[in-house]
Write an enzyme that holds these catalytic residues in place. Structure first.
Site, PDB file in Angstrom:
ATOM      1  N   ASP A  30      12.391  20.192 -47.993  1.00  0.00           N
ATOM      2  CA  ASP A  30      11.423  21.042 -47.291  1.00  0.00           C
ATOM      3  C   ASP A  30      10.580  21.750 -48.337  1.00  0.00           C
ATOM      4  OD1 ASP A  30      10.242  23.219 -45.601  1.00  0.00           O
ATOM      5  OD2 ASP A  30      11.679  22.501 -44.114  1.00  0.00           O
ATOM      6  N   ASN A  31       9.288  21.940 -48.066  1.00  0.00           N
ATOM      7  CA  ASN A  31       8.466  22.697 -49.023  1.00  0.00           C
ATOM      8  C   ASN A  31       8.407  24.180 -48.658  1.00  0.00           C
ATOM      9  OD1 ASN A  31       6.756  22.780 -46.853  1.00  0.00           O
ATOM     10  ND2 ASN A  31       5.009  21.816 -47.871  1.00  0.00           N
ATOM     11  N   SER A 123       5.902  13.962 -30.251  1.00  0.00           N
ATOM     12  CA  SER A 123       5.687  15.069 -29.322  1.00  0.00           C
ATOM     13  C   SER A 123       5.182  14.538 -27.997  1.00  0.00           C
ATOM     14  CB  SER A 123       4.633  16.011 -29.917  1.00  0.00           C
ATOM     15  OG  SER A 123       4.185  16.916 -28.936  1.00  0.00           O
ATOM     16  N   ALA A 124       5.493  15.269 -26.936  1.00  0.00           N
ATOM     17  CA  ALA A 124       4.971  14.928 -25.612  1.00  0.00           C
ATOM     18  C   ALA A 124       3.450  14.993 -25.581  1.00  0.00           C
ATOM     19  CB  ALA A 124       5.540  15.891 -24.585  1.00  0.00           C
ATOM     20  N   TYR A 147      -3.731  17.550 -34.237  1.00  0.00           N
ATOM     21  CA  TYR A 147      -2.272  17.555 -34.360  1.00  0.00           C
ATOM     22  C   TYR A 147      -1.673  16.369 -33.602  1.00  0.00           C
ATOM     23  CZ  TYR A 147       2.557  18.631 -33.115  1.00  0.00           C
ATOM     24  OH  TYR A 147       3.910  18.534 -32.901  1.00  0.00           O
ATOM     25  N   LYS A 151       0.490  12.739 -34.763  1.00  0.00           N
ATOM     26  CA  LYS A 151       1.751  12.225 -34.198  1.00  0.00           C
ATOM     27  C   LYS A 151       1.566  10.777 -33.732  1.00  0.00           C
ATOM     28  CE  LYS A 151       4.262  15.748 -34.887  1.00  0.00           C
ATOM     29  NZ  LYS A 151       5.308  15.657 -35.896  1.00  0.00           N
ATOM     30  N   ASN A 196       1.979  31.259 -31.162  1.00  0.00           N
ATOM     31  CA  ASN A 196       1.093  30.520 -30.258  1.00  0.00           C
ATOM     32  C   ASN A 196       1.826  30.160 -28.976  1.00  0.00           C
ATOM     33  OD1 ASN A 196      -1.103  30.141 -32.148  1.00  0.00           O
ATOM     34  ND2 ASN A 196       0.278  28.748 -33.237  1.00  0.00           N
TER      35      ASN A 196
HETATM   36  P1  NAD Z   1       8.810  24.012 -38.173  1.00  0.00           P
HETATM   37  O1  NAD Z   1       7.470  24.361 -38.721  1.00  0.00           O
HETATM   38  O2  NAD Z   1       9.763  25.108 -37.912  1.00  0.00           O
HETATM   39  O3  NAD Z   1       9.506  22.944 -39.128  1.00  0.00           O
HETATM   40  C1  NAD Z   1       8.777  22.003 -39.881  1.00  0.00           C
HETATM   41  C2  NAD Z   1       9.257  22.102 -41.327  1.00  0.00           C
HETATM   42  O4  NAD Z   1       8.545  21.165 -42.123  1.00  0.00           O
HETATM   43  C3  NAD Z   1       9.020  23.488 -41.939  1.00  0.00           C
HETATM   44  O5  NAD Z   1      10.236  23.966 -42.487  1.00  0.00           O
HETATM   45  C4  NAD Z   1       7.969  23.239 -43.020  1.00  0.00           C
HETATM   46  O6  NAD Z   1       8.149  24.096 -44.125  1.00  0.00           O
HETATM   47  C5  NAD Z   1       8.215  21.777 -43.351  1.00  0.00           C
HETATM   48  N1  NAD Z   1       7.046  21.070 -43.906  1.00  0.00           N
HETATM   49  C6  NAD Z   1       5.793  21.010 -43.389  1.00  0.00           C
HETATM   50  N2  NAD Z   1       5.023  20.242 -44.171  1.00  0.00           N
HETATM   51  C7  NAD Z   1       5.800  19.788 -45.192  1.00  0.00           C
HETATM   52  C8  NAD Z   1       5.563  18.982 -46.329  1.00  0.00           C
HETATM   53  N3  NAD Z   1       4.354  18.483 -46.609  1.00  0.00           N
HETATM   54  N4  NAD Z   1       6.601  18.740 -47.170  1.00  0.00           N
HETATM   55  C9  NAD Z   1       7.818  19.251 -46.944  1.00  0.00           C
HETATM   56  N5  NAD Z   1       8.099  20.035 -45.886  1.00  0.00           N
HETATM   57  C10 NAD Z   1       7.091  20.311 -45.026  1.00  0.00           C
HETATM   58  O7  NAD Z   1       8.559  23.161 -36.852  1.00  0.00           O
HETATM   59  P2  NAD Z   1       9.598  22.645 -35.757  1.00  0.00           P
HETATM   60  O8  NAD Z   1       9.274  23.334 -34.500  1.00  0.00           O
HETATM   61  O9  NAD Z   1      10.970  22.680 -36.274  1.00  0.00           O
HETATM   62  O10 NAD Z   1       9.090  21.145 -35.605  1.00  0.00           O
HETATM   63  C11 NAD Z   1       9.689  20.074 -36.292  1.00  0.00           C
HETATM   64  C12 NAD Z   1       8.939  18.799 -35.995  1.00  0.00           C
HETATM   65  O11 NAD Z   1       8.936  18.579 -34.575  1.00  0.00           O
HETATM   66  C13 NAD Z   1       7.466  18.837 -36.409  1.00  0.00           C
HETATM   67  O12 NAD Z   1       7.114  17.560 -36.905  1.00  0.00           O
HETATM   68  C14 NAD Z   1       6.732  19.117 -35.118  1.00  0.00           C
HETATM   69  O13 NAD Z   1       5.435  18.600 -35.117  1.00  0.00           O
HETATM   70  C15 NAD Z   1       7.609  18.387 -34.110  1.00  0.00           C
HETATM   71  N6  NAD Z   1       7.488  18.946 -32.758  1.00  0.00           N
HETATM   72  C16 NAD Z   1       7.710  20.282 -32.561  1.00  0.00           C
HETATM   73  C17 NAD Z   1       7.567  20.815 -31.285  1.00  0.00           C
HETATM   74  C18 NAD Z   1       7.766  22.290 -31.049  1.00  0.00           C
HETATM   75  O14 NAD Z   1       7.299  22.788 -30.047  1.00  0.00           O
HETATM   76  N7  NAD Z   1       8.460  23.031 -31.896  1.00  0.00           N
HETATM   77  C19 NAD Z   1       7.226  19.985 -30.224  1.00  0.00           C
HETATM   78  C20 NAD Z   1       7.034  18.628 -30.459  1.00  0.00           C
HETATM   79  C21 NAD Z   1       7.169  18.125 -31.737  1.00  0.00           C
HETATM   80  C1  UD1 Z   2       2.180  23.539 -27.074  1.00  0.00           C
HETATM   81  C2  UD1 Z   2       1.204  22.689 -27.849  1.00  0.00           C
HETATM   82  C3  UD1 Z   2       1.599  21.229 -27.738  1.00  0.00           C
HETATM   83  C4  UD1 Z   2       3.027  21.013 -28.171  1.00  0.00           C
HETATM   84  C5  UD1 Z   2       3.901  21.882 -27.282  1.00  0.00           C
HETATM   85  C6  UD1 Z   2       5.355  21.684 -27.621  1.00  0.00           C
HETATM   86  C7  UD1 Z   2      -0.864  23.977 -27.708  1.00  0.00           C
HETATM   87  C8  UD1 Z   2      -2.245  24.043 -27.132  1.00  0.00           C
HETATM   88  N1  UD1 Z   2      -0.129  22.921 -27.325  1.00  0.00           N
HETATM   89  O1  UD1 Z   2       1.953  23.241 -25.728  1.00  0.00           O
HETATM   90  O2  UD1 Z   2       0.770  20.425 -28.530  1.00  0.00           O
HETATM   91  O3  UD1 Z   2       3.391  19.667 -28.032  1.00  0.00           O
HETATM   92  O4  UD1 Z   2       3.509  23.248 -27.460  1.00  0.00           O
HETATM   93  O5  UD1 Z   2       5.996  22.823 -27.944  1.00  0.00           O
HETATM   94  O6  UD1 Z   2      -0.470  24.803 -28.512  1.00  0.00           O
HETATM   95  N2  UD1 Z   2       1.329  30.553 -22.372  1.00  0.00           N
HETATM   96  C9  UD1 Z   2       0.906  31.799 -21.948  1.00  0.00           C
HETATM   97  N3  UD1 Z   2       0.793  32.796 -22.876  1.00  0.00           N
HETATM   98  C10 UD1 Z   2       1.084  32.620 -24.202  1.00  0.00           C
HETATM   99  C11 UD1 Z   2       1.523  31.344 -24.629  1.00  0.00           C
HETATM  100  C12 UD1 Z   2       1.618  30.326 -23.689  1.00  0.00           C
HETATM  101  O7  UD1 Z   2       0.639  31.997 -20.773  1.00  0.00           O
HETATM  102  O8  UD1 Z   2       0.942  33.570 -24.990  1.00  0.00           O
HETATM  103  C13 UD1 Z   2       1.492  29.470 -21.382  1.00  0.00           C
HETATM  104  C14 UD1 Z   2       0.627  28.247 -21.634  1.00  0.00           C
HETATM  105  O9  UD1 Z   2      -0.613  28.373 -21.006  1.00  0.00           O
HETATM  106  C15 UD1 Z   2       1.500  27.139 -21.040  1.00  0.00           C
HETATM  107  C16 UD1 Z   2       2.935  27.626 -21.268  1.00  0.00           C
HETATM  108  O10 UD1 Z   2       2.824  29.034 -21.460  1.00  0.00           O
HETATM  109  O11 UD1 Z   2       1.291  27.041 -19.659  1.00  0.00           O
HETATM  110  C17 UD1 Z   2       3.597  27.013 -22.487  1.00  0.00           C
HETATM  111  O12 UD1 Z   2       2.747  27.190 -23.615  1.00  0.00           O
HETATM  112  P1  UD1 Z   2       3.200  26.779 -25.089  1.00  0.00           P
HETATM  113  O13 UD1 Z   2       4.521  27.373 -25.391  1.00  0.00           O
HETATM  114  O14 UD1 Z   2       2.076  27.110 -26.007  1.00  0.00           O
HETATM  115  O15 UD1 Z   2       3.413  25.205 -25.010  1.00  0.00           O
HETATM  116  P2  UD1 Z   2       2.424  24.057 -24.505  1.00  0.00           P
HETATM  117  O16 UD1 Z   2       1.194  24.588 -23.911  1.00  0.00           O
HETATM  118  O17 UD1 Z   2       3.225  23.155 -23.677  1.00  0.00           O
END
Ligand code: NAD
Ligand code: UD1
Length: 336
Positions: A30-31, A123-124, A147, A151, A196
């Site tokens: 991890d970076n 991701s979905a 983003y 994916k 977010n």
């Molecule tokens: P996160 O940011 O907590 O974890 C990602 C990790 O990757 C971090 O620790 C970051 O430091 C590391 N990283 C990023 N770029 C790097 C690089 N160039 N080299 C080495 N390390 C690097 O995010 P997460 O929520 O744990 O998500 C993990 C994976 O799942 C991601 O690929 C994300 O896109 C995917 N994903 C997350 C969600 C979500 O909602 N959390 C949903 C769908 C998919």
């Molecule tokens: C987000 C990402 C999506 C990612 C997904 C998985 C965005 C635009 N999309 O989507 O790419 O795959 O997470 O984790 O970021 N909401 C509020 N107030 C807030 C935050 C969210 O009302 O402050 C609402 C949103 O409108 C949504 C729901 O909560 O209806 C979930 O939001 P969020 O947690 O951001 O996830 P996704 O929108 O599903």
């Protein structure tokens, strides 16, 4: 041994716990661009097990090579990547370079060391906005922001690699909305800056770090007008990775699975359940819709159940209770 890229992150750290508890040897790359090494110390504390950590960037080919030269890696679970949709719109090149470029380096090193089994965090979001929920793996994909495009591109790259060399076995996991934390309260989601996503926002309002939740829209065509999503407990999601790992130990080629519960909950469901478990109200107000949001997004989880034997078991109350335990014990996340 399993190499976990992005293992210090939210989903990665929870998956490390499950891997160690299941008896796997792991090492983490991890970076730390979006995480802290403290998360890995906590993983060691929870499991009572040790493992190597490499602070390496996936853009550093030599750095990745060193990890492979020093360890007998058989499998890679590839979480590392940037994940903020809004940031990806503002800085697309950074996203393509980091996510796609980083993955290409990783795959080149894997090829060099003849490691050809990988589980990838998709991701979905790759289902885009053209088809109605529930989303089934056979639907056409169309990402709607940079983003999501990273994916989708990585999914295609992995499929092309398999087409060129059938020795690879690859699982593409399409996550729905991961929330919650480990039941120990020691690890959880620790976003940089203002969150977010919904659940970390609610939990920071609950501990007084933020004042009021803005609910983005109450005029959607859903049961209560607020957006509906498929929230999955991060520990269930982590367990899904172990099931996928078991799957690719066999000769399967490329397999794709949704990891979700199949159950949609609205923003108000989340707020109300969180308040109930917390024992006090969460301050919220309705504001305009967030651009790019869809009304409803939830999985058809039946393929993972059928082929992996994976079924998420943790309830919405569990997700809220575990988030509360983590957030109350770590008001400022890992930074103390
Ligand atoms: P996160 O940011 O907590 O974890 C990602 C990790 O990757 C971090 O620790 C970051 O430091 C590391 N990283 C990023 N770029 C790097 C690089 N160039 N080299 C080495 N390390 C690097 O995010 P997460 O929520 O744990 O998500 C993990 C994976 O799942 C991601 O690929 C994300 O896109 C995917 N994903 C997350 C969600 C979500 O909602 N959390 C949903 C769908 C998919
Ligand atoms: C987000 C990402 C999506 C990612 C997904 C998985 C965005 C635009 N999309 O989507 O790419 O795959 O997470 O984790 O970021 N909401 C509020 N107030 C807030 C935050 C969210 O009302 O402050 C609402 C949103 O409108 C949504 C729901 O909560 O209806 C979930 O939001 P969020 O947690 O951001 O996830 P996704 O929108 O599903």
């Amino acid at each position: 041994m399993v190499l976990v890229t992005g293992g210090a992150g939210y989903i990665g750290s929870h998956t490390c716990v499950e891997l160690l508890n299941a008896g796997y040897d792991i090492c983490v790359l991890d970076n730390l661009s979006n995480s802290c090494e403290e998360a890995l110390n906590r993983v060691k504390k929870i499991t009572g097990k040790d493992f190597k950590f490499y602070k390496v960037d996936l853009l550093d080919y030599e750095g990745i090579d060193k990890v492979f030269s020093e360890n007998k890696i058989e499998f890679v679970i590839h979480f590392a990547g940037l994940k903020a949709v809004g940031e990806s719109v503002a800085k697309p090149l950074m996203y393509f370079e980091n996510n796609v470029g980083g993955t290409i380096n990783l795959l080149k090193v894997m090829t060099k060391y003849n490691v050809k089994k990988i589980v990838f965090s998709s991701s979905a979001t790759v289902y885009g906005d053209k088809s109605p929920a529930p989303y089934v793996e056979t639907l056409p994909c169309a990402a709607i922001n940079p983003y999501g495009r990273t994916k989708l591109m990585i999914e295609k790259i992995l499929q092309d690699i398999y087409a060129s060399d059938n020795d690879w076995d690859i699982a593409l996991l399409r996550y729905f909305n991961p929330v919650g934390a480990h039941s120990s309260g020691l690890i959880g989601e620790d976003p940089n800056g203002i969150p977010n996503n919904l659940m970390p926002y609610i939990s920071q309002v609950a501990v007084g770090r933020l004042e009021c939740l803005n609910i983005f829209g109450n005029d959607y065509d859903t049961k209560d007008g607020t957006g509906v999503r498929d929230y999955i407990h991060v520990v269930d999601l982590a367990i899904g990775h172990l099931k996928a790992l078991d799957k690719i130990k066999n000769k399967v080629g490329v397999v794709i699975y949704n990891l979700g519960t199949g159950q949609g909950y609205s923003v108000l469901d989340m707020v109300n359940t969180y308040s109930k478990v917390l024992g006090r109200p969460i301050n919220y107000k309705f504001v305009d819709r967030r651009p790019g949001d869809l009304a409803e997004y939830y999985a058809d989880p039946s393929k993972a159940e059928r082929e992996l034997g994976f079924k998420a078991t943790r309830t919405l109350e569990d997700m809220c209770r575990d988030t509360i335990r983590w957030q109350e014990g770590n008001k400022n996340g890992y930074r103390g």
